[in-house]
Design a protein around this motif. Structure first.
Motif, PDB file in Angstrom:
ATOM      1  N   PRO A 187      61.780  25.428 -14.447  1.00  0.00           N
ATOM      2  CA  PRO A 187      60.578  26.089 -14.910  1.00  0.00           C
ATOM      3  C   PRO A 187      60.475  27.473 -14.750  1.00  0.00           C
ATOM      4  O   PRO A 187      59.588  27.984 -15.798  1.00  0.00           O
ATOM      5  N   TYR A 191      54.003  24.553 -17.030  1.00  0.00           N
ATOM      6  CA  TYR A 191      52.822  23.549 -16.834  1.00  0.00           C
ATOM      7  C   TYR A 191      51.525  23.850 -16.969  1.00  0.00           C
ATOM      8  O   TYR A 191      50.906  23.973 -16.159  1.00  0.00           O
ATOM      9  N   TRP A 232      65.041  24.434 -19.210  1.00  0.00           N
ATOM     10  CA  TRP A 232      63.990  23.460 -19.034  1.00  0.00           C
ATOM     11  C   TRP A 232      62.542  23.700 -19.945  1.00  0.00           C
ATOM     12  O   TRP A 232      62.173  24.927 -19.895  1.00  0.00           O
ATOM     13  N   ASP A 282      61.286  17.970 -20.948  1.00  0.00           N
ATOM     14  CA  ASP A 282      60.642  17.096 -19.763  1.00  0.00           C
ATOM     15  C   ASP A 282      59.528  16.631 -20.309  1.00  0.00           C
ATOM     16  O   ASP A 282      58.508  17.061 -21.396  1.00  0.00           O
ATOM     17  N   ARG A 324      63.549  13.183 -21.575  1.00  0.00           N
ATOM     18  CA  ARG A 324      63.003  12.155 -20.860  1.00  0.00           C
ATOM     19  C   ARG A 324      62.364  11.062 -21.794  1.00  0.00           C
ATOM     20  O   ARG A 324      61.791  10.144 -21.075  1.00  0.00           O
ATOM     21  N   TYR A 379      67.251  11.185 -18.486  1.00  0.00           N
ATOM     22  CA  TYR A 379      67.391  11.238 -17.128  1.00  0.00           C
ATOM     23  C   TYR A 379      65.900  10.887 -16.789  1.00  0.00           C
ATOM     24  O   TYR A 379      64.942  10.953 -17.593  1.00  0.00           O
ATOM     25  N   ASN A 435      71.165  18.119 -10.146  1.00  0.00           N
ATOM     26  CA  ASN A 435      69.958  18.781 -10.579  1.00  0.00           C
ATOM     27  C   ASN A 435      69.345  19.131  -9.283  1.00  0.00           C
ATOM     28  O   ASN A 435      68.434  18.359  -8.479  1.00  0.00           O
TER      29      ASN A 435
HETATM   30  C1  GAL Z   1      60.326  17.044 -13.314  1.00  0.00           C
HETATM   31  C2  GAL Z   1      61.977  16.829 -13.859  1.00  0.00           C
HETATM   32  C3  GAL Z   1      62.696  17.370 -12.865  1.00  0.00           C
HETATM   33  C4  GAL Z   1      62.509  18.776 -12.630  1.00  0.00           C
HETATM   34  C5  GAL Z   1      61.226  19.210 -12.385  1.00  0.00           C
HETATM   35  C6  GAL Z   1      60.839  20.749 -12.479  1.00  0.00           C
HETATM   36  O1  GAL Z   1      59.416  16.624 -14.358  1.00  0.00           O
HETATM   37  O2  GAL Z   1      62.030  15.278 -13.895  1.00  0.00           O
HETATM   38  O3  GAL Z   1      64.036  16.895 -13.125  1.00  0.00           O
HETATM   39  O4  GAL Z   1      62.838  19.548 -13.977  1.00  0.00           O
HETATM   40  O5  GAL Z   1      60.426  18.551 -13.366  1.00  0.00           O
HETATM   41  O6  GAL Z   1      59.329  20.934 -12.119  1.00  0.00           O
END
Ligand code: GAL
Length: 717
Positions: A262, A269, A300, A360, A413, A427, A479
């Motif tokens: 991120p 987010y 991402w 994601d 996802r 994943y 990861n």
């Molecule tokens: C999650 C994701 C992880 C990673 C994380 C980063 O939702 O499944 O693999 O990317 O966010 O904040």
């Protein structure tokens, strides 16, 4: 007259609310029949995926006739919902019905297919709740509806059942069962109709092939997508990432693409999809430096648009009624929303060399995602949106790369039916190593790819075991977004981890050819044993032992073969799990050989193996042909010509079609590819001899013609 009219009116209402419909089946493609029952909704899974069938490849499959007794398939529309029934025979096993993590045979289970994160139970709530099942009898069924449907997979028993269960007295009969035999799969669809597809075989593999080919055939990743990938900690800057790349070089560890988590966004987010200037002052230069090293970058994101980003005001009119982490939710059924995303992403990412995305949070936690009472400007309901969002983001982003003639390979996802041709691997955050392998097994029934990603481990043993299985999966990924783990974080197993990553790189010609089979023939590259011909082991039931607290009814326990699988036609993978020193391996018919030594291990039997820590158990079918290249840190590039070593196992003559193309573009769709036959024959004096056919002229072929043949099995074996 008035009374007559009234009667007609009343009868029509009754008919509408409860009508048994006869089903008209039409052969849509060879061996695939479609029926339209009731009034199907406009938005369906397949319409969201927008896949185009590979008609040619479909017509090459064996001829087959409608696989079920048509009158045994029943449909009724009651109370604006569709009730469907399909027959089940006694010995039938049912595979598929979503990306399940703990069970393979779904017979006897109730699933409410609902896109969601996986919550630890195979109850239908999962990342890819694909409403498609494959029967061990060699046929398949797809319900193409973007709704939360409930499948009673051989649990419900009707008073008018053709084959009712035996009546038993629990007081006196030890064979009494809590779940008596059911001769049907019943499905409740909360909509007034559906498109239903029935797929012929004759084998379960043929069913899966038809399903995948109807959806365009499996995706062929770029070669780099099959190399190793490391995802870096969230707040890594461009300099940190370049240092990370350097340390991979110092450790001679393969690395083809790097996952940027991120922190590349100026806000995450919700997301801005804009580079953070402090961590990434020069994204273009950064991507160029990576490209010079032969490395691609994957970004991402979640698609929830931040109010502080430049996309926000433009896309606001095309978003839903609810926010996710204060971000607005694009209505991707609307071309305007898709266009705005495309313009932004093309300009800021694709045009400067971003290689792909990790999408994601499109699966959801109910308490985070838009609720089912959300509304969207297109009129698409929140439920339809939930079931199709993953498909839409895959389709949209995939089409951008297609447009610039560059293959991508990323992570997502959420998915659903129709996804075979999308450049994405699923994943999640769940982290059971064993369940990850079962998900890999199950992914092969439903046209999706899955990675058992590695994140962290408690012990070196667990680390090496996880790394071994991820290297035998569609995406070899570490990861490290949360803790910055490196492949060499457990020095005591560094060599073993390096060995298995190197082995993956050596096997790339074999793996790429397996993916070509996925694309051109619809055969999944990683396959459940139940898709292998000659695999005679069924899931079994074990008499339950009475336990006053844990099992007071002494319920029977179902056992699946869910921890081993095939990679391509020849390699059987049987991963090891931390804490276990030995394991059982179920070998299908025909002789099987140890990958490392070439020695015979058995045929059509269960063997126990006790591998060393540095070896993942691998077995090769008699006549297995495995093309390999020397150890390297990057997947082959378009202009390279590499030496090939081709291994042969066992004593049977055989052949393999070695696939090649430029590895990065879609030119293969215009015929720019080659299949070259690698054959092993027996000479008159009984010796094995390897031969390569002449590669087609004017087509990509990145290998030298002099091949080193390695006959792994000594003739006396
Ligand atoms: C999650 C994701 C992880 C990673 C994380 C980063 O939702 O499944 O693999 O990317 O966010 O904040």
């Amino acid at each position: 007259m008035k009374i007559f009219k009234l009667l007609i009116f009343v009868l029509s209402i009754v008919y509408q609310s409860h009508s048994q419909t006869t089903i008209q089946w039409k052969e849509q493609h060879p061996g695939i029949w479609k029926a339209i029952v009731g009034k199907p909704e406009k938005i369906t899974l397949l319409s969201a995926a927008n896949a185009k069938p590979n008609i040619n490849a479909l017509s090459n499959l064996p001829k087959t006739s409608f696989p079920l007794d048509k009158p045994d398939i029943k449909v009724e529309i009651i109370d604006h919902k569709t009730y469907l029934r399909f027959p089940l025979e006694k010995e039938e096993q049912i595979f598929g019905l979503g990306l399940n993590f703990q069970t393979v045979n779904q017979r006897g289970r109730i699933l409410n297919l609902h896109v969601d994160h996986y919550g630890g139970k195979d109850n239908g709530r999962t990342h890819a709740p694909v409403p498609f099942y494959v029967s061990s009898k060699g046929y398949g069924v797809l319900i193409d509806v973007a709704r939360y449907i409930t499948v009673y997979a051989g649990t419900a028993i009707r008073t008018d059942a053709k084959h009712p269960p035996v009546l038993r007295d629990r007081n006196t009969d030890k064979q009494w069962e809590a779940q008596p035999y059911s001769d049907a799969i019943e499905i409740l669809i909360p909509a007034e109709g559906a498109n239903i597809y029935v797929f012929g075989g004759p084998t379960p593999m043929n069913v899966v092939q038809r399903y995948n080919l109807m959806n365009g055939g499996g995706y062929l990743p770029p070669k780099w997508g099959l190399g190793f990938t490391q995802r870096v900690p969230t707040l890594y800057s461009q300099d940190d990432i370049l240092k990370e790349v350097k340390s991979f070089e110092e450790h001679h560890f393969p690395l083809d693409f790097i996952g940027v988590e991120p922190g590349w966004h100026s806000m995450a987010y919700p997301c801005t999809f804009e580079w953070d200037k402090s961590r990434f002052p020069d994204p273009k230069g950064f991507l160029q430096t990576l490209a010079q090293k032969g490395i691609s970058a994957n970004l991402w994101l979640n698609p929830f648009v931040s109010p502080v980003g430049s996309l926000y005001p433009k896309i606001k009119p095309y978003t839903g009624s609810h926010t996710v982490w204060n971000g607005i939710v694009p209505d991707f059924t609307m071309p305007q929303a898709r266009q705005l995303f495309k313009d932004h992403f093309m300009k800021h990412h694709l045009s400067i060399g971003v290689g792909g995305y990790k999408i994601d949070e499109v699966d959801g936690f109910d308490s985070w995602l838009w609720p089912d009472v959300a509304t969207f400007p297109s009129g698409t309901t929140a439920e339809q949106m939930r079931q199709t969002y993953g498909l839409m983001v895959q389709n949209m982003t995939g089409s951008w790369y297609k447009e610039i003639n560059k293959r991508t390979y990323g992570l997502v996802r959420a998915s659903n039916a129709g996804a075979s041709n999308f450049p994405y691997v699923i994943y999640n955050d769940y982290y059971s190593h064993k369940d990850f392998i079962t998900a890999l097994v199950n992914s092969s029934f439903i046209g999706v790819l899955w990675t058992p990603e590695v994140r962290a481990s408690k012990t070196a043993e667990e680390w090496v075991r996880r790394m071994q299985s991820v290297c035998f999966s569609p995406m070899a990924m570490l990861n490290a977004w949360a803790d910055g783990t490196k492949p060499w974080s457990f020095p005591e197993v560094e060599q073993a981890v390096n060995d298995v990553a190197n082995l993956r790189m050596q096997l790339l010609p074999y793996l790429y050819s397996a993916f070509a089979q996925y694309h051109f023939e619809g055969k999944p590259p990683f396959r459940a044993m139940n898709l292998v011909e000659g695999f005679g082991f069924k899931s079994t039931t074990e008499a339950g032992t009475f336990d006053a607290t844990a099992n007071p009814y002494a319920m029977t326990i179902k056992k699946d073969i869910k921890d081993q699988y095939m990679m391509g036609d020849f390699v059987l993978v049987a991963p090891m799990f931390a804490g276990e020193k030995s394991r059982d391996v179920y070998l299908p018919q025909g002789k099987w050989y140890d990958f490392y030594t070439g020695q015979l291990v058995g045929e059509n039997q269960v063997i126990k193996v006790t591998p060393a820590l540095d070896k993942i158990p691998l077995f090769v079918k008699d006549g297995g042909i495995i093309p390999m290249i020397p150890v390297r840190q990057r997947a082959p590039k378009a202009n390279e010509t590499l030496p090939l070593t081709v291994r042969h196992y066992g004593t049977a003559p055989n052949s393999l079609q070695l696939y090649d193309d430029d590895g990065t573009s879609f030119d293969y769709e215009k015929g720019q590819y080659s299949f070259t036959k690698l054959a092993v024959t027996k000479t008159t004096d009984g010796k094995l001899r390897g031969e390569i056919a002449t590669p087609p002229t004017g087509k990509p072929f990145g290998y030298t013609k002099e091949i080193k043949w390695e006959f792994m099995t000594s003739p006396t074996n």
